[in-house]
Design an enzyme around this catalytic site. Structure first.
Site, mmCIF file in Angstrom:
data_model
loop_
_atom_site.group_PDB
_atom_site.id
_atom_site.type_symbol
_atom_site.label_atom_id
_atom_site.label_comp_id
_atom_site.label_asym_id
_atom_site.label_seq_id
_atom_site.Cartn_x
_atom_site.Cartn_y
_atom_site.Cartn_z
ATOM 1 N N LYS A 223 0.863 -1.189 0.000
ATOM 2 C CA LYS A 223 0.000 0.000 0.000
ATOM 3 C C LYS A 223 0.898 1.236 0.000
ATOM 4 C CE LYS A 223 -3.962 1.818 2.647
ATOM 5 N NZ LYS A 223 -4.821 1.584 3.832
ATOM 6 N N SER B 189 -10.009 -0.861 6.877
ATOM 7 C CA SER B 189 -9.363 -0.602 5.583
ATOM 8 C C SER B 189 -8.620 -1.783 4.967
ATOM 9 C CB SER B 189 -8.402 0.582 5.700
ATOM 10 O OG SER B 189 -9.110 1.781 5.762
ATOM 11 N N SER C 226 -9.630 1.454 2.821
ATOM 12 C CA SER C 226 -8.782 2.278 1.983
ATOM 13 C C SER C 226 -7.724 1.487 1.209
ATOM 14 C CB SER C 226 -8.057 3.324 2.841
ATOM 15 O OG SER C 226 -7.216 2.699 3.788
#
Lengths: 470, 66
Positions: free
Chosen positions: A82, A181, A157
């Site tokens: 990420k 997330s 996310s």
């Protein structure tokens, strides 16, 4: 084995082939890079593909393995990160305009651990800007699309991490989870997403959103692969004072032990305001666990509504503290939705913040007592499957709410208390969109979570399912 | 947008200013609907009483930290 079959092997399967030198890391990395180049125009899962660095690391891994120095199951395996996890010499953007050109001079501890195990970072993956959103529709680099149907959101996310793993662009990815997330995009994209216990994995070098709620965790295509990554990632870090000293077991060791006589708690709170189809699939998955010998019982989670509000209070206050300087100096450089969420933090009072921390303490004791009666708490990972990106509201059981509030309703509680929880795919909607089952346990009982999730994965037959992206 | 039961526009503006931020009318117009939606939960939370002295605030699960 053709290239698509190679792309969708599990890490567990692939590692046997690398160890026995039937497949070279160079071939594996080239397969991943070819898929990023061919398919990611549609998904937008990556912000930066680390092609040159990955190729060099693959050649190094090939030489090491040929010399008899196989480091373990992650050696030569391409893994995505990420893009709020620091990578030395590779930009780390947080999907934001503000950090678009930021190049860290050091790796995050989790990246150092992956590299030491021989894993090959291959891409920095897209996310909801600054990790402050559950849809991955707001990113300075464009929205992430769901590999099962690009017209739908990937969730967030960690949307890029989920999409890249689901589409077979990489074999695993790291995500972060402050209110859901990791688990929300895992549920919406049909992959496994594990949020471990607070402090189980170091957060040094990971851009914070909310210091007391943030977690790092693995996202994979199988439960066993999540255990393999956790084995490498977990453990103390002197550079992260919130990191736990608790000894790290071998998380793969008991994963096949089944669920016979395991006590599963079912709370009505987790099934409030759900999409009917998601509820049906979720309850079917729980029935399958019962059929495998688990015992279920109804339980009550104390102060559920207050807990969710407390988590929001903490998140709002901590997030605006994290962003104070940028929000003062460059407010126009935030996406509109993220800016509004940050500004809400300006109106949290000290009394509310401390009350939230005290509620946290109260709930921690209550949940410790609850986990003396049950081994795991099981329910839906999300109350709905993937939504279209233009949805501004979602209506469930006659109640209309913000999609972000709906998507994180069942996950946020576990961030408040730092409990380990996982989303594991358990079925699909009639439209072919994945549905996730959430399994949570007491702090540091990741092994139990993984064991139950592994049974769910087997009974649902999910492992052989992949989106037909090419 | 009218004032709300718990927060007036002027109060929010002052609170932001106290924190070192300036919110003009455009920003307040964007923020007030978000507050409207969060009222029910915040109202319940405001009246929640965790007790006089216990529990003390806690940040981490019980465990030794590095």
């Amino acid at each position: 084995m053709n290239k698509t079959e190679l792309a969708f092997l599990s890490i567990d399967e692939l590692s046997h082939l690398t160890e026995s030198r039937q497949i070279s890391p160079v071939e594996i990395v080239e397969t991943s890079l070819e898929r990023f180049a061919r398919l990611d125009g549609m998904l937008n899962s990556a912000i930066t593909v680390m092609a040159d660095e990955a190729r060099q690391a693959a050649r190094d891994a090939e030489r090491e393995i040929a010399a008899g120095r196989w480091r373990g199951r992650l050696h030569g395996i391409p893994i995505g990160l990420k893009d709020l996890i620091w990578t030395r010499g590779v930009r780390t953007t947080c999907a934001s305009k503000i950090m678009a050109d930021f190049v860290p001079d050091t790796d995050a501890t989790c990246v150092t651990r992956l590299r030491a195990a021989g894993a090959i970072p291959i891409a920095k993956l897209n996310l909801h800007e600054w990790a402050y959103g559950a849809t991955s529709t707001s990113s300075h680099f464009g929205r992430v699309c769901n590999p099962w149907n690009p017209a739908y959101i990937a969730g967030g996310s960690s949307g890029g991490s989920a999409a890249a793993v689901a589409a077979g662009l990489c074999y695993a990815a790291l995500g972060t989870d402050t209110g859901g997330s990791i688990r929300v995009p895992a549920s919406l994209c049909g992959v496994v997403g594990l949020k471990p216990t607070y402090g189980r994995i170091s957060r040094r070098g990971v851009a914070p959103l909310s210091w007391s709620l943030d977690h790092v965790g693995p996202m994979t295509r199988t439960v066993k692969d999540a255990a393999i990554l956790l084995n490498v990632l977990a453990g103390p870090d002197p550079a992260d004072p919130t990191c736990a000293q608790t000894p790290v077991p071998d998380y793969t060791a008991g994963i096949d032990e089944g669920v016979k006589d395991l006590r599963i708690g079912i709370s009505a709170d987790l099934f409030t305001r759900m999409d009917g189809e998601v509820e049906t699939v979720t309850r079917k998955a729980i029935a399958a666990l019962e059929a495998m010998g688990a015992q279920t019982e109804s339980v009550t989670i104390p102060l559920w509504d207050e807990a969710l509000t407390a988590a929001i209070v903490l998140l709002n206050a901590e997030a605006v503290a994290v962003h104070e300087t940028h929000l003062k100096n460059r407010p126009e450089d935030y996406g509109p939705d993220v800016r509004i969420r940050l500004e809400q933090g300006l109106f949290v009072t000290a009394l509310e913040y401390v009350k939230a921390q005290r509620l946290r303490s109260l709930l921690a004791k209550d949940m410790t007592r609850l986990f003396e009666k049950i081994d795991v708490l099981v329910g839906p990972a999300t109350p709905v499957a993937a939504l279209s990106p233009d949805r501004e509201t979602v209506t469930l059981c006659g109640h209309t709410e913000d999609p972000r509030a709906a998507l994180t309703r069942t996950t946020r509680f576990h961030n408040l208390l730092g409990l380990p929880s996982i989303s594991v795919p358990c079925g699909v909607t009639v439209n072919g969109l994945p549905i996730g089952l959430q399994i949570a346990a007491a702090s540091f009982y990741e092994a139990t979570v993984l064991r139950v999730a592994h049974v769910c994965e087997q009974t649902s037959g999910w492992v052989s399912k992949h989106p037909s992206v090419g | 947008m009218p004032d709300t039961p718990f927060f007036s526009r002027a109060f929010l503006q002052e609170m932001a200013r106290y924190n070192g931020f300036f919110l003009d009318d455009t920003r307040l117009d964007a923020l007030m609907p978000v507050f409207e939606r969060s009222y029910p939960g915040r109202a319940r939370f405001r009246v929640f009483d965790p007790g006089d002295t216990e529990p003390a605030p806690v940040f981490f699960p019980e465990d030794d930290r590095a």
